[in-house]
Design a protein around this motif. Structure first.
Motif, PDB file in Angstrom:
ATOM      1  N   GLU A 191      -7.032   3.076   2.292  1.00 60.54           N
ATOM      2  CA  GLU A 191      -6.475   1.723   2.118  1.00 60.54           C
ATOM      3  C   GLU A 191      -7.592   0.698   1.970  1.00 60.54           C
ATOM      4  OE1 GLU A 191      -4.007   1.193   5.519  1.00 60.54           O
ATOM      5  OE2 GLU A 191      -2.314   2.329   4.685  1.00 60.54           O
ATOM      6  N   TYR A 251       0.834  -1.198   0.000  1.00 59.37           N
ATOM      7  CA  TYR A 251       0.000   0.000   0.000  1.00 59.37           C
ATOM      8  C   TYR A 251       0.874   1.255   0.000  1.00 59.37           C
ATOM      9  CZ  TYR A 251      -3.839  -3.114   1.263  1.00 59.37           C
ATOM     10  OH  TYR A 251      -4.774  -4.113   1.275  1.00 59.37           O
ATOM     11  N   SER A 252       0.492   2.218  -0.805  1.00 62.96           N
ATOM     12  CA  SER A 252       1.189   3.504  -0.858  1.00 62.96           C
ATOM     13  C   SER A 252       0.147   4.613  -0.799  1.00 62.96           C
ATOM     14  CB  SER A 252       2.002   3.619  -2.154  1.00 62.96           C
ATOM     15  OG  SER A 252       2.601   4.889  -2.263  1.00 62.96           O
ATOM     16  N   SER A 253       0.191   5.414   0.289  1.00 63.61           N
ATOM     17  CA  SER A 253      -0.820   6.448   0.495  1.00 63.61           C
ATOM     18  C   SER A 253      -0.224   7.838   0.374  1.00 63.61           C
ATOM     19  CB  SER A 253      -1.462   6.296   1.885  1.00 63.61           C
ATOM     20  OG  SER A 253      -2.128   5.052   2.003  1.00 63.61           O
ATOM     21  N   GLU A 254      -1.073   8.778  -0.055  1.00 56.08           N
ATOM     22  CA  GLU A 254      -0.646  10.160  -0.237  1.00 56.08           C
ATOM     23  C   GLU A 254      -1.756  11.091   0.235  1.00 56.08           C
ATOM     24  OE1 GLU A 254       0.863  13.080  -3.904  1.00 56.08           O
ATOM     25  OE2 GLU A 254       0.032  11.085  -4.327  1.00 56.08           O
ATOM     26  N   GLU A 314      -6.841   1.528  -6.835  1.00 56.19           N
ATOM     27  CA  GLU A 314      -6.732   2.821  -6.158  1.00 56.19           C
ATOM     28  C   GLU A 314      -7.982   3.086  -5.341  1.00 56.19           C
ATOM     29  OE1 GLU A 314      -4.806   6.464  -8.138  1.00 56.19           O
ATOM     30  OE2 GLU A 314      -6.954   6.896  -8.250  1.00 56.19           O
ATOM     31  N   ARG A 337      -6.115   7.770   6.022  1.00 60.32           N
ATOM     32  CA  ARG A 337      -5.299   6.779   5.323  1.00 60.32           C
ATOM     33  C   ARG A 337      -5.936   5.399   5.414  1.00 60.32           C
ATOM     34  NH1 ARG A 337      -0.364   8.953   3.972  1.00 60.32           N
ATOM     35  NH2 ARG A 337       0.214  10.834   5.144  1.00 60.32           N
ATOM     36  N   ARG A 375      -5.302   9.508  -0.936  1.00 59.65           N
ATOM     37  CA  ARG A 375      -5.365   8.571  -2.062  1.00 59.65           C
ATOM     38  C   ARG A 375      -4.403   7.429  -1.767  1.00 59.65           C
ATOM     39  NH1 ARG A 375      -3.683  10.781  -7.817  1.00 59.65           N
ATOM     40  NH2 ARG A 375      -1.620  10.780  -6.828  1.00 59.65           N
ATOM     41  N   CYS A 376      -4.866   6.216  -2.022  1.00 61.50           N
ATOM     42  CA  CYS A 376      -4.039   5.041  -1.761  1.00 61.50           C
ATOM     43  C   CYS A 376      -4.001   4.147  -3.005  1.00 61.50           C
ATOM     44  CB  CYS A 376      -4.587   4.245  -0.575  1.00 61.50           C
ATOM     45  SG  CYS A 376      -3.664   2.726  -0.238  1.00 61.50           S
TER      46      CYS A 376
END
Length: 233
Positions: free
Chosen positions: A219, A181-184, A209, A215, A197-198
């Motif tokens: 996710e 997972y990569s969150s912003e 997405e 977060r 946004r993940c």
């Protein structure tokens, strides 16, 4: 600051309570619960929200024990988490149109992204006020119909509201390892459903997405989108 205030007796009816004239002290408690800190007025909702949090968890536990007596404790905890969540409380506030009675500040009134958070906070404060007025039975009488519908929806969901766990179980069962997972954070507007946004990926080609107010929510939404891809593939 607010639209035209509705009589508290109408709110009492919306809380599914027996018809009776409200005492002055009862109306004062309801008004306190509906007065958000952003209004700058006192007394405001915070103390009743604190009480409502404890009452909500207790009455939700009793509802689950009564409605699902054979459900294992672990599953009860998972279901309760859904029935006391901020999202559930915000939906409750929206259903009873809590904004018809609330008092909030002009800045909060102009912030559409904060509306869900305020609905959740004031709904929890209303639970505290109702408990103070009429006790646990009154709270159960109000919330049980909503819990029944919500519980049925959660239990009919094969992922039981926890898509991250479901995706992890699937990927490990296939020997594919763990999803990444990569969150912003896209903005800092509290309560904005697109604040975070993940992106979730899983070798060799799966990618999806999701967006959310936190977060964790982003996710979960990304994991749900990935599971939907797997279902359709």
């Amino acid at each position: 600051m607010n639209q035209e205030q509705r009589p508290m007796q109408q709110l009492w009816d919306a809380l599914n309570q027996p018809s009776k004239p409200l005492e002055k002290s009862d109306k004062a408690l309801l008004q306190e619960a509906l007065t958000h800190t952003s209004s700058g007025l006192n007394p405001h909702h915070e103390q009743l929200e604190f009480l409502g949090d404890a009452v909500l968890r207790l009455t939700a536990s009793e509802f689950i024990a009564s409605a699902y007596p054979l459900m294992p404790v672990g599953e009860r905890s998972s279901l309760r988490a859904q029935l006391v969540s901020d999202r559930w409380l915000a939906e409750l506030g929206s259903t009873i149109e809590i904004e018809r009675w609330w008092q909030i500040g002009p800045k909060a009134s102009g912030d559409a992204t904060a509306a869900g958070t305020i609905r959740a906070e004031l709904s929890e404060a209303l639970i505290g006020a109702l408990y103070r007025i009429n006790g646990l039975t009154a709270v159960q009488q109000w919330l049980t119909p909503y819990w029944q519908r919500s519980a049925e929806a959660v239990l009919s969901d094969p992922h039981r509201g926890n898509c991250k766990s479901a995706l992890q179980e699937w990927s490990q069962g296939k020997g594919m390892g763990l999803p990444a997972y990569s969150s912003e954070e896209m903005n800092q507007r509290h309560g904005d459903p697109r604040r975070f946004r993940c992106r979730v990926t899983l070798p060799p080609k799966l990618a999806a997405e999701g967006w959310g107010r936190s977060r964790r929510e982003a996710e979960q939404q990304a994991a749900r989108a990935a599971l939907d891809q797997l279902t359709c593939s």
